[in-house]
Design a protein around this motif. Structure first.
Motif, PDB file in Angstrom:
ATOM      1  N   PRO A 180       0.800  -1.237   0.000  1.00  0.00           N
ATOM      2  CA  PRO A 180       0.000   0.000   0.000  1.00  0.00           C
ATOM      3  C   PRO A 180       0.828   1.281   0.000  1.00  0.00           C
ATOM      4  O   PRO A 180       0.308   2.357  -0.323  1.00  0.00           O
ATOM      5  N   ASP A 181       2.128   1.181   0.337  1.00  0.00           N
ATOM      6  CA  ASP A 181       2.953   2.406   0.381  1.00  0.00           C
ATOM      7  C   ASP A 181       3.497   2.799  -0.994  1.00  0.00           C
ATOM      8  O   ASP A 181       4.006   3.897  -1.182  1.00  0.00           O
ATOM      9  N   VAL A 182       3.445   1.856  -1.935  1.00  0.00           N
ATOM     10  CA  VAL A 182       4.001   2.161  -3.268  1.00  0.00           C
ATOM     11  C   VAL A 182       2.884   2.689  -4.166  1.00  0.00           C
ATOM     12  O   VAL A 182       1.960   1.957  -4.527  1.00  0.00           O
ATOM     13  N   HIS A 183       2.966   3.978  -4.494  1.00  0.00           N
ATOM     14  CA  HIS A 183       1.925   4.588  -5.335  1.00  0.00           C
ATOM     15  C   HIS A 183       2.243   4.283  -6.789  1.00  0.00           C
ATOM     16  O   HIS A 183       3.085   4.955  -7.403  1.00  0.00           O
ATOM     17  N   VAL A 184       1.600   3.241  -7.320  1.00  0.00           N
ATOM     18  CA  VAL A 184       1.940   2.778  -8.675  1.00  0.00           C
ATOM     19  C   VAL A 184       1.365   3.728  -9.722  1.00  0.00           C
ATOM     20  O   VAL A 184       2.075   4.187 -10.608  1.00  0.00           O
ATOM     21  N   LEU A 185       0.080   4.051  -9.601  1.00  0.00           N
ATOM     22  CA  LEU A 185      -0.508   5.041 -10.524  1.00  0.00           C
ATOM     23  C   LEU A 185      -0.865   6.286  -9.730  1.00  0.00           C
ATOM     24  O   LEU A 185      -1.458   6.211  -8.656  1.00  0.00           O
ATOM     25  N   ARG A 186      -0.448   7.456 -10.287  1.00  0.00           N
ATOM     26  CA  ARG A 186      -0.639   8.706  -9.529  1.00  0.00           C
ATOM     27  C   ARG A 186      -1.419   9.725 -10.350  1.00  0.00           C
ATOM     28  O   ARG A 186      -0.930  10.810 -10.629  1.00  0.00           O
ATOM     29  N   GLY A 187      -2.577   9.292 -10.836  1.00  0.00           N
ATOM     30  CA  GLY A 187      -3.411  10.235 -11.595  1.00  0.00           C
ATOM     31  C   GLY A 187      -3.266  10.050 -13.097  1.00  0.00           C
ATOM     32  O   GLY A 187      -3.282  11.037 -13.834  1.00  0.00           O
ATOM     33  N   ALA A 188      -3.127   8.797 -13.548  1.00  0.00           N
ATOM     34  CA  ALA A 188      -2.941   8.535 -14.990  1.00  0.00           C
ATOM     35  C   ALA A 188      -4.271   8.665 -15.735  1.00  0.00           C
ATOM     36  O   ALA A 188      -5.298   8.192 -15.255  1.00  0.00           O
ATOM     37  N   SER A 189      -4.241   9.331 -16.896  1.00  0.00           N
ATOM     38  CA  SER A 189      -5.437   9.442 -17.740  1.00  0.00           C
ATOM     39  C   SER A 189      -5.071   9.060 -19.165  1.00  0.00           C
ATOM     40  O   SER A 189      -4.051   9.526 -19.686  1.00  0.00           O
ATOM     41  N   ILE A 190      -5.885   8.214 -19.782  1.00  0.00           N
ATOM     42  CA  ILE A 190      -5.650   7.861 -21.187  1.00  0.00           C
ATOM     43  C   ILE A 190      -6.989   7.821 -21.913  1.00  0.00           C
ATOM     44  O   ILE A 190      -8.022   7.615 -21.298  1.00  0.00           O
ATOM     45  N   GLU A 191      -6.932   8.025 -23.226  1.00  0.00           N
ATOM     46  CA  GLU A 191      -8.179   7.914 -24.008  1.00  0.00           C
ATOM     47  C   GLU A 191      -7.827   7.354 -25.373  1.00  0.00           C
ATOM     48  O   GLU A 191      -6.798   7.709 -25.955  1.00  0.00           O
ATOM     49  N   VAL A 192      -8.648   6.438 -25.843  1.00  0.00           N
ATOM     50  CA  VAL A 192      -8.423   5.915 -27.184  1.00  0.00           C
ATOM     51  C   VAL A 192      -9.768   5.748 -27.876  1.00  0.00           C
ATOM     52  O   VAL A 192     -10.728   5.228 -27.301  1.00  0.00           O
ATOM     53  N   SER A 193      -9.839   6.284 -29.100  1.00  0.00           N
ATOM     54  CA  SER A 193     -11.114   6.252 -29.822  1.00  0.00           C
ATOM     55  C   SER A 193     -11.301   4.885 -30.465  1.00  0.00           C
ATOM     56  O   SER A 193     -10.344   4.141 -30.656  1.00  0.00           O
ATOM     57  N   GLN A 194     -12.549   4.663 -30.812  1.00  0.00           N
ATOM     58  CA  GLN A 194     -12.918   3.394 -31.433  1.00  0.00           C
ATOM     59  C   GLN A 194     -12.013   3.060 -32.626  1.00  0.00           C
ATOM     60  O   GLN A 194     -11.804   3.901 -33.500  1.00  0.00           O
ATOM     61  N   GLY A 195     -11.432   1.887 -32.641  1.00  0.00           N
ATOM     62  CA  GLY A 195     -10.623   1.432 -33.771  1.00  0.00           C
ATOM     63  C   GLY A 195      -9.189   1.917 -33.763  1.00  0.00           C
ATOM     64  O   GLY A 195      -8.395   1.521 -34.608  1.00  0.00           O
ATOM     65  N   GLN A 196      -8.829   2.790 -32.809  1.00  0.00           N
ATOM     66  CA  GLN A 196      -7.457   3.312 -32.801  1.00  0.00           C
ATOM     67  C   GLN A 196      -6.528   2.449 -31.944  1.00  0.00           C
ATOM     68  O   GLN A 196      -6.988   1.638 -31.144  1.00  0.00           O
ATOM     69  N   THR A 197      -5.225   2.662 -32.142  1.00  0.00           N
ATOM     70  CA  THR A 197      -4.249   1.935 -31.327  1.00  0.00           C
ATOM     71  C   THR A 197      -3.531   2.910 -30.402  1.00  0.00           C
ATOM     72  O   THR A 197      -3.025   3.945 -30.842  1.00  0.00           O
ATOM     73  N   LEU A 198      -3.537   2.567 -29.120  1.00  0.00           N
ATOM     74  CA  LEU A 198      -2.814   3.371 -28.133  1.00  0.00           C
ATOM     75  C   LEU A 198      -1.617   2.553 -27.657  1.00  0.00           C
ATOM     76  O   LEU A 198      -1.772   1.397 -27.244  1.00  0.00           O
ATOM     77  N   ALA A 199      -0.430   3.145 -27.737  1.00  0.00           N
ATOM     78  CA  ALA A 199       0.760   2.429 -27.241  1.00  0.00           C
ATOM     79  C   ALA A 199       1.203   3.059 -25.926  1.00  0.00           C
ATOM     80  O   ALA A 199       1.355   4.277 -25.832  1.00  0.00           O
TER      81      ALA A 199
END
Ligand SMILES: Nc1ncnc2c1ncn2[C@@H]1O[C@H](COP(=O)(O)OP(=O)(O)OP(=O)(O)O)[C@@H](O)[C@H]1O
Length: 418
Positions: A180-199
């Motif tokens: 619990p002390d290791v903050h792995v994600l700190r406010g990550a935001s991602i968006e990917v539209s239909q049919g697109q590729t997000l790397a």
């Protein structure tokens, strides 16, 4: 005698609890050694594992001796008390008969009753060690049964036959329950539209695989939302959600069954109807797996061995891709799907993945730039946040940008290797 039993149980509960813990640790060491047999033997660390395994028994053996000692002493005391009770009862009884308080048959009735009750109590105290073991085992089972997961697989609402494929995650904050002390994600935001590729790219341990784990709902984020087709993923029925996400990970888990079963695996179980051969072959073709499967002596009936050991890494991966594609998911999640492969296998598998990704929304984690360069959106992950996102050329133009540095480093490494 009852006091002896209670005392024995109390003392032994402590010994048994410690021993249980050590047995579990020794069991973990043994199963690690067996599961990683190839690595353990190739680096020649069998002795190290043997020593660790044996060391795991030192405390249980010590506790076993103490526990045997306590059990022996208490058993001795309770046997002594039971024999002494006979003697004292006959002695006092004979005085009562002599003084006319009771006659002989009454004396025998009272003594028999008393002695049998005493013997039963003695026997019960002999079971004290089993009672203490049962208490420890039952505590563990009830603790497990009482645990409530926030992720409810039995929820009947939120069924969905297919997604159209728009995916958006906002403000994800997450820590693993075991750390619990290791903050792995700190406010990550991602968006990917239909049919697109997000790397998703970034240094090791920055939280890329964790993001995929949250999309699959292996865990829920502490804060933030993930939406597919504008609906929070918590609203979807868990099985339906996962069924409609095609996940291909670095080390695919294949079952010791035929290739056909491995490809059809989840479909057969979802609605009870078997998958047709045509559907399986179409998925295998899309995964560039059909030709190698056809060349095997038993074709689709070839049994792949435990964890797919009878296939090469590239073949295993293509069977896993076919398994993901047979359900025709609108969203593909690729967690370093080609990074464990050699260059030749990687090309074949990457080609299969490119074909699969063409009509689908895809979230891919990859280390090799050749794989990510053509993505519609590249998200640079750093310390649990998305610090840059855009197309390859856009990101390269950011002065001293993290992605630009990553590309520069990889190009330098490639030149050094030449
Ligand atoms: N099941 C788990 N329990 C506890 N901590 C974990 C677990 N899985 C990952 N972590 C930790 O979370 C952090 C992020 O791990 P994650 O696998 O998401 O990184 P990554 O960016 O995918 O790394 P890599 O590129 O090396 O695969 C690391 O510090 C890792 O040790």
């Amino acid at each position: 005698m009852a006091i002896c039993g209670a005392l024995q149980m109390k003392l032994m509960t402590g010994f048994d609890a410690d021993s249980e813990k050590m047995y579990a640790e020794a069991g973990t060491i043994a199963s690690e050694a067996v599961n990683n047999f190839d690595t353990v033997t190739s680096v020649g660390v069998q002795d190290v594992f043997m020593r660790k395994y044996n060391a795991g028994f030192e405390i249980p053996i010590r506790n076993g001796r103490k526990s045997a000692m306590v059990a022996g002493i208490m058993f001795g005391i309770s046997e002594f008390l039971s024999q002494a009770l006979w003697a004292v009862s006959f002695w006092i009884g004979s005085i009562f008969v002599r003084d006319g308080f009771c006659d002989f048959p009454e004396l025998m009735t009272a003594i028999t009753g008393l002695l049998f009750a005493g013997m039963m109590l003695g026997n019960a105290s002999g079971q004290a060690s089993d009672v203490s073991k049962a208490k420890i085992a039952a505590t563990k089972i009830f603790r497990l049964l009482d645990r409530e997961s926030g992720i409810d697989p039995s929820k009947k609402t939120g069924e969905v036959s297919s997604f159209s494929g728009h995916l958006a995650a906002e403000g994800l904050r997450f820590e693993y329950p075991s750390r619990p002390d290791v903050h792995v994600l700190r406010g990550a935001s991602i968006e990917v539209s239909q049919g697109q590729t997000l790397a998703l790219v970034g240094a090791s341990e920055c939280g890329k695989s964790t993001t995929i784990a949250l999309l699959e709902r292996f865990y829920d984020p502490r804060e933030g939302t993930i939406r597919i087709d504008d609906t929070e993923i918590r609203e979807y029925n868990l099985n339906h959600l996962r069924f409609n996400l095609g996940l291909v990970s670095q080390e695919p888990d294949l079952f010791n069954r035929s290739i056909r079963d491995n490809i059809a695996y989840r479909l057969d179980h979802s609605d009870g109807t078997p998958v047709t051969d045509d559907t399986i072959i179409a998925a295998a073709k899309a995964a560039n797996a059909h030709s190698f499967i056809s060349e095997l002596e038993d074709g689709y009936d070839t049994v792949v061995g435990a964890r797919g050991e009878r296939l090469s890494g590239g073949q295993r991966q293509r069977v896993a891709i076919a398994r993901a594609l047979v359900r025709e998911p609108r969203i593909l999640l690729l967690d370093e799907a080609t990074s464990a492969l050699d260059a030749v296998s990687e090309r074949v598998v990457q080609d299969a993945l490119d074909k699969a990704a063409a009509e689908r929304t895809t979230v891919a984690i990859a280390h090799r730039l050749s794989t990510v360069k053509n993505a519609d959106v590249i998200a640079m992950v750093s310390k649990g946040r998305i610090v840059e996102s855009g197309k390859h050329e856009q990101l390269l133009r950011i002065p001293n940008g993290e992605y630009a540095n990553l590309v520069k480093n990889q190009l330098n490494e490639a030149t050094d290797e030449e």
